[in-house]
Scaffold this motif. Sequence first.
Motif, PDB file in Angstrom:
ATOM      1  N   ASN A 119       5.960   7.248   2.281  1.00 33.70           N
ATOM      2  CA  ASN A 119       7.001   6.263   2.002  1.00 33.70           C
ATOM      3  C   ASN A 119       6.554   5.147   1.072  1.00 33.70           C
ATOM      4  N   GLY A 120       5.290   5.182   0.671  1.00 32.99           N
ATOM      5  CA  GLY A 120       4.787   4.130  -0.195  1.00 32.99           C
ATOM      6  C   GLY A 120       5.181   4.330  -1.640  1.00 32.99           C
ATOM      7  N   ASP A 121       4.467   3.665  -2.524  1.00 38.84           N
ATOM      8  CA  ASP A 121       4.716   3.761  -3.958  1.00 38.84           C
ATOM      9  C   ASP A 121       4.608   5.213  -4.392  1.00 38.84           C
ATOM     10  N   LYS A 122       5.690   5.797  -4.916  1.00 30.14           N
ATOM     11  CA  LYS A 122       5.704   7.201  -5.294  1.00 30.14           C
ATOM     12  C   LYS A 122       4.664   7.516  -6.356  1.00 30.14           C
ATOM     13  N   SER A 123       4.315   6.512  -7.139  1.00 32.61           N
ATOM     14  CA  SER A 123       3.338   6.762  -8.199  1.00 32.61           C
ATOM     15  C   SER A 123       1.975   7.091  -7.624  1.00 32.61           C
ATOM     16  N   ILE A 124       1.690   6.607  -6.392  1.00 32.20           N
ATOM     17  CA  ILE A 124       0.397   6.882  -5.781  1.00 32.20           C
ATOM     18  C   ILE A 124       0.240   8.375  -5.546  1.00 32.20           C
ATOM     19  N   ASN A 125       1.334   9.056  -5.152  1.00 30.66           N
ATOM     20  CA  ASN A 125       1.267  10.474  -4.826  1.00 30.66           C
ATOM     21  C   ASN A 125       1.460  11.373  -6.036  1.00 30.66           C
ATOM     22  N   SER A 126       2.055  10.844  -7.102  1.00 28.99           N
ATOM     23  CA  SER A 126       2.446  11.714  -8.204  1.00 28.99           C
ATOM     24  C   SER A 126       1.438  11.778  -9.330  1.00 28.99           C
ATOM     25  N   ILE A 127       0.458  10.845  -9.366  1.00 25.02           N
ATOM     26  CA  ILE A 127      -0.484  10.849 -10.467  1.00 25.02           C
ATOM     27  C   ILE A 127      -1.880  11.143  -9.965  1.00 25.02           C
ATOM     28  N   ASP A 128      -2.759  11.468 -10.902  1.00 26.80           N
ATOM     29  CA  ASP A 128      -4.148  11.789 -10.582  1.00 26.80           C
ATOM     30  C   ASP A 128      -4.760  10.648  -9.790  1.00 26.80           C
ATOM     31  N   HIS A 129      -5.444  10.979  -8.687  1.00 24.27           N
ATOM     32  CA  HIS A 129      -5.998   9.942  -7.814  1.00 24.27           C
ATOM     33  C   HIS A 129      -7.031   9.089  -8.515  1.00 24.27           C
ATOM     34  N   LYS A 130      -7.555   9.532  -9.662  1.00 25.40           N
ATOM     35  CA  LYS A 130      -8.561   8.748 -10.371  1.00 25.40           C
ATOM     36  C   LYS A 130      -7.945   7.706 -11.302  1.00 25.40           C
ATOM     37  N   SER A 131      -6.624   7.749 -11.500  1.00 24.14           N
ATOM     38  CA  SER A 131      -6.029   6.903 -12.518  1.00 24.14           C
ATOM     39  C   SER A 131      -5.706   5.495 -12.025  1.00 24.14           C
ATOM     40  N   VAL A 132      -5.632   5.287 -10.697  1.00 22.55           N
ATOM     41  CA  VAL A 132      -5.304   3.971 -10.172  1.00 22.55           C
ATOM     42  C   VAL A 132      -6.280   3.605  -9.063  1.00 22.55           C
ATOM     43  N   VAL A 133      -6.865   2.427  -9.176  1.00 16.90           N
ATOM     44  CA  VAL A 133      -7.761   1.974  -8.129  1.00 16.90           C
ATOM     45  C   VAL A 133      -7.379   0.574  -7.666  1.00 16.90           C
ATOM     46  N   LEU A 134      -7.070  -0.311  -8.600  1.00 16.04           N
ATOM     47  CA  LEU A 134      -6.774  -1.685  -8.243  1.00 16.04           C
ATOM     48  C   LEU A 134      -5.345  -1.783  -7.754  1.00 16.04           C
ATOM     49  N   VAL A 135      -5.161  -1.856  -6.442  1.00 17.06           N
ATOM     50  CA  VAL A 135      -3.829  -1.853  -5.867  1.00 17.06           C
ATOM     51  C   VAL A 135      -3.315  -3.278  -5.724  1.00 17.06           C
ATOM     52  N   ASP A 136      -2.030  -3.395  -5.500  1.00 11.37           N
ATOM     53  CA  ASP A 136      -1.402  -4.701  -5.390  1.00 11.37           C
ATOM     54  C   ASP A 136      -1.546  -5.224  -3.969  1.00 11.37           C
ATOM     55  N   ILE A 137      -2.727  -5.771  -3.652  1.00  8.51           N
ATOM     56  CA  ILE A 137      -2.962  -6.297  -2.315  1.00  8.51           C
ATOM     57  C   ILE A 137      -2.423  -7.710  -2.233  1.00  8.51           C
ATOM     58  N   ASP A 138      -2.392  -8.236  -1.045  1.00  5.55           N
ATOM     59  CA  ASP A 138      -1.887  -9.576  -0.786  1.00  5.55           C
ATOM     60  C   ASP A 138      -2.516 -10.587  -1.743  1.00  5.55           C
ATOM     61  N   GLN A 139      -1.671 -11.302  -2.472  1.00  2.00           N
ATOM     62  CA  GLN A 139      -2.173 -12.233  -3.476  1.00  2.00           C
ATOM     63  C   GLN A 139      -2.978 -13.384  -2.859  1.00  2.00           C
ATOM     64  N   SER A 140      -2.845 -13.585  -1.546  1.00  6.83           N
ATOM     65  CA  SER A 140      -3.587 -14.672  -0.903  1.00  6.83           C
ATOM     66  C   SER A 140      -5.039 -14.303  -0.644  1.00  6.83           C
ATOM     67  N   VAL A 141      -5.393 -13.011  -0.811  1.00  2.00           N
ATOM     68  CA  VAL A 141      -6.759 -12.565  -0.560  1.00  2.00           C
ATOM     69  C   VAL A 141      -7.636 -12.929  -1.750  1.00  2.00           C
ATOM     70  N   VAL A 142      -8.611 -13.797  -1.535  1.00  2.00           N
ATOM     71  CA  VAL A 142      -9.483 -14.244  -2.615  1.00  2.00           C
ATOM     72  C   VAL A 142     -10.932 -14.103  -2.172  1.00  2.00           C
ATOM     73  N   ILE A 143     -11.759 -13.534  -3.033  1.00  2.00           N
ATOM     74  CA  ILE A 143     -13.182 -13.373  -2.767  1.00  2.00           C
ATOM     75  C   ILE A 143     -13.958 -14.407  -3.573  1.00  2.00           C
ATOM     76  N   ASN A 144     -14.758 -15.216  -2.907  1.00  2.00           N
ATOM     77  CA  ASN A 144     -15.596 -16.192  -3.596  1.00  2.00           C
ATOM     78  C   ASN A 144     -16.837 -15.499  -4.147  1.00  2.00           C
ATOM     79  N   THR A 145     -17.205 -15.830  -5.357  1.00  2.00           N
ATOM     80  CA  THR A 145     -18.335 -15.162  -5.995  1.00  2.00           C
ATOM     81  C   THR A 145     -19.184 -16.135  -6.803  1.00  2.00           C
TER      82      THR A 145
END
Length: 231
Positions: A119-145
């Motif tokens: 039921n998720g983003d149809k593009s996840i299932n329809s394209i090569d699994h190597k073509s997308v890695v950076l997903v649209d996660i919660d914008q509030s998630v921030v990693i300090n570096t």
Amino acid sequence: MIGLGPNYPISFKEMALDETGNFYGLSKQQFDEYKDSDGNRPNDSFIYETLLSNKLKEHSISDLEDFIEHQVNSVNDKIDWLRNLDRMVNKNDFPFFEETQNKRELSVLVPRLIKKYKNGDKSINSIDHKSVVLVDIDQSVVINTKFTINELVLLFDLLNLEDLIHTDSLTKDQLSNFLSSHFSSLMRKDSIKPGSIRQALKKVNDSAFQTLDDKLINLRKRLRQKSESTG
């Protein structure tokens, strides 16, 4: 109790095997060398299902989802793989899957993951699994570096070149917006901005190579120390 209920056929068309020693991987070496107690080699499907069930038994409850997601990200038809796992866990008389804590967790987790990918983003299932890695996660998630912008950009470029992540399908704007949204500098507050990242993507920074190389050398030393301490 084992032996009750209907039996549904399992047919893993894709058998994701790992040669890197990844904690969540199914070892190709173990697969290739597997023999039964009589010294015979069973069919590939039996071996794969046995190794898979052993891993699901060995991993802690907290690691089960990460382990399954790792397998799913290594196959093209994610839903088909998950449906076979669901049959193995919930609808088959398989020796491992007695009424254990892991079984109860998997009985809920696997159907949820099927629903997620179905039921998720149809593009996840329809394209090569190597073509997308950076997903649209919660914008509030921030990693300090402590990485500088140039080092961070170079690190992502190296991971992409090494085929560990895949950012080729992203535009420079998409990658810049992602990095600026989810990384924050501990050295200079609010210094990781989309415009600054876009500039870093356009040119090579010689000093970033050296400083990142030094950090990776230290990381390798720590990794070796950790391996020796747990060995």
